[in-house]
Design a protein around this motif. Structure first.
Motif, short mmCIF file in Angstrom:
data_model
loop_
_atom_site.label_atom_id
_atom_site.label_comp_id
_atom_site.label_asym_id
_atom_site.label_seq_id
_atom_site.Cartn_x
_atom_site.Cartn_y
_atom_site.Cartn_z
N ARG A 105 0.86 -1.19 0.00
CA ARG A 105 0.00 0.00 0.00
C ARG A 105 0.89 1.23 0.00
O ARG A 105 1.97 1.22 0.62
N HIS A 106 0.45 2.28 -0.66
CA HIS A 106 1.26 3.50 -0.73
C HIS A 106 1.57 4.00 0.68
O HIS A 106 0.67 4.07 1.54
N PRO A 107 2.82 4.35 0.96
CA PRO A 107 3.20 4.73 2.32
C PRO A 107 2.45 5.94 2.87
O PRO A 107 2.24 6.03 4.09
N ALA A 108 2.05 6.87 2.03
CA ALA A 108 1.30 8.02 2.54
C ALA A 108 -0.02 7.58 3.15
O ALA A 108 -0.45 8.09 4.20
N ARG A 109 -0.68 6.61 2.54
CA ARG A 109 -1.94 6.10 3.07
C ARG A 109 -1.71 5.30 4.35
O ARG A 109 -2.48 5.40 5.31
N VAL A 110 -0.65 4.52 4.36
CA VAL A 110 -0.33 3.74 5.56
C VAL A 110 -0.08 4.68 6.74
O VAL A 110 -0.62 4.49 7.84
N LEU A 111 0.73 5.70 6.52
CA LEU A 111 1.07 6.60 7.62
C LEU A 111 -0.14 7.38 8.13
O LEU A 111 -0.30 7.58 9.34
N LEU A 126 6.66 0.45 10.21
CA LEU A 126 5.76 0.31 9.07
C LEU A 126 6.07 -0.88 8.18
O LEU A 126 5.23 -1.26 7.35
N GLY A 127 7.25 -1.43 8.28
CA GLY A 127 7.57 -2.66 7.59
C GLY A 127 7.98 -2.55 6.14
O GLY A 127 8.21 -3.59 5.49
N PHE A 128 8.14 -1.35 5.59
CA PHE A 128 8.47 -1.23 4.16
C PHE A 128 9.87 -1.77 3.86
O PHE A 128 10.07 -2.49 2.88
N SER A 218 6.61 15.79 9.62
CA SER A 218 7.23 14.69 10.36
C SER A 218 6.89 13.34 9.75
O SER A 218 7.73 12.41 9.72
N LEU A 219 5.68 13.19 9.26
CA LEU A 219 5.27 11.93 8.64
C LEU A 219 5.67 11.88 7.16
O LEU A 219 5.96 10.81 6.63
N SER A 220 5.70 13.04 6.53
CA SER A 220 6.06 13.08 5.11
C SER A 220 7.47 12.58 4.89
O SER A 220 7.75 11.88 3.90
N ALA A 221 8.38 12.88 5.80
CA ALA A 221 9.76 12.42 5.66
C ALA A 221 9.83 10.89 5.74
O ALA A 221 10.61 10.26 5.02
N ILE A 222 9.01 10.29 6.60
CA ILE A 222 8.98 8.83 6.70
C ILE A 222 8.40 8.23 5.42
O ILE A 222 8.91 7.24 4.89
N ALA A 223 7.35 8.84 4.91
CA ALA A 223 6.75 8.35 3.67
C ALA A 223 7.74 8.43 2.51
O ALA A 223 7.82 7.52 1.68
N ASP A 224 8.51 9.50 2.45
CA ASP A 224 9.52 9.63 1.39
C ASP A 224 10.57 8.54 1.49
O ASP A 224 11.04 8.01 0.47
N ALA A 225 10.95 8.17 2.72
CA ALA A 225 11.95 7.12 2.90
C ALA A 225 11.38 5.75 2.53
O ALA A 225 12.11 4.87 2.04
N ALA A 226 10.10 5.55 2.75
CA ALA A 226 9.46 4.27 2.44
C ALA A 226 9.14 4.12 0.96
O ALA A 226 9.06 2.99 0.46
N LEU A 227 8.94 5.24 0.28
CA LEU A 227 8.42 5.19 -1.09
C LEU A 227 9.25 4.34 -2.05
O LEU A 227 8.68 3.55 -2.83
N PRO A 228 10.59 4.43 -2.07
CA PRO A 228 11.33 3.58 -3.03
C PRO A 228 11.11 2.08 -2.82
O PRO A 228 11.10 1.32 -3.79
N HIS A 229 10.93 1.66 -1.58
CA HIS A 229 10.69 0.24 -1.32
C HIS A 229 9.32 -0.17 -1.84
O HIS A 229 9.17 -1.24 -2.46
#
Length: 248
Positions: A105-111, A126-128, A218-229
């Protein structure tokens, strides 16, 4: 058949578990390594003590059960797994004895969903990263990329995507997978009252999701890190069948 479905939290994983339970020929296990994960990490998750007390904390014993006969004499054994539970000390060799599927699932939605339930999430929660590692491990062990299915595709057209998934698994699709009774399942984990409210009120898959949520910095930075995975696994996902009508 033993089916291990790998995802992170807030990823349609409970609805998928209910869909396979509704077939009637599948036994299910809900996050079998959760108690061992909490016991080994010391993380303060909701209902921590109840989860540890009611679950198995010996990973070797868990792995033996996951590769053994399906409970209740069922033909198939569906296992809902969280990728972040597979920390050091949790064995992975048993994964070659099951059919692995990766639910993304897209990380933005997960977060956006996870942060409502768990304060100050981290990328590791989050497990990505772990999902990508497990994907690579299965691919290396089997010589082929394992199955990947995106929750957005399922919600857009559940019947079409479950047809595709069942065909890829070598199972017959049954319309029973599209509906389940409200109120939960007897094999839900003890954490269900905290995490499963929406799916307990449901009788089937929710409709298509809207635009991606706007996250705080704060959450956007985590989503950006998860996105490539997420994107790497998404490149392997089962695609919708163009000949199947789209949901409503």
């Amino acid at each position: 058949m033993r089916i291990a479905m790998w995802s992170g939290p807030r990823n349609l994983s409970t609805a998928m578990m209910y869909a396979f339970a509704a077939r009637g020929d599948c036994a299910i296990r809900d996050e079998p390594f959760y108690a061992a994960y909490l016991a080994r990490t010391g993380l303060d998750h909701p209902m921590r003590e109840a989860i540890i007390a009611s679950g198995e904390t010996d990973p070797a014993r868990i792995a033996a059960r996951l590769t053994g006969p399906a409970p209740g004499g069922k033909a198939h054994f569906y296992q809902k797994h969280m990728c972040q539970h597979m920390i050091e000390g949790i064995p992975r060799g048993w994964m070659t004895g099951v059919t692995n599927v990766f639910l993304i699932r897209h990380p933005a939605r997960v977060l956006a969903s996870f942060a409502d339930k768990y304060r100050s999430p981290t990328l590791a929660d989050l497990g990505f990263v772990q999902q990508a590692e497990l994907f690579d491990q299965v691919a290396a062990a089997t010589g082929a990329a394992p199955l990947v299915i995106d929750s957005a595709d399922i919600r857009t057209n559940p019947e079409a995507m479950l047809h595709r998934l069942c065909a890829a698994l070598g199972l017959a699709f049954t319309p029973a997978m599209l509906r389940w009774p409200p109120g939960g399942h007897p094999d839900d984990g003890p954490w269900a009252p905290v995490w499963y409210g929406a799916v307990h009120r449901s009788t089937g898959f929710a409709g298509p999701e809207g635009p991606l949520p706007v996250l705080p910095d704060s959450l956007s930075a985590i989503a950006d890190a998860a996105l490539p995975h997420y994107q790497r696994l998404a490149s392997h996902r089962l695609l919708p069948d163009p000949d199947m009508p789209r949901r409503g």
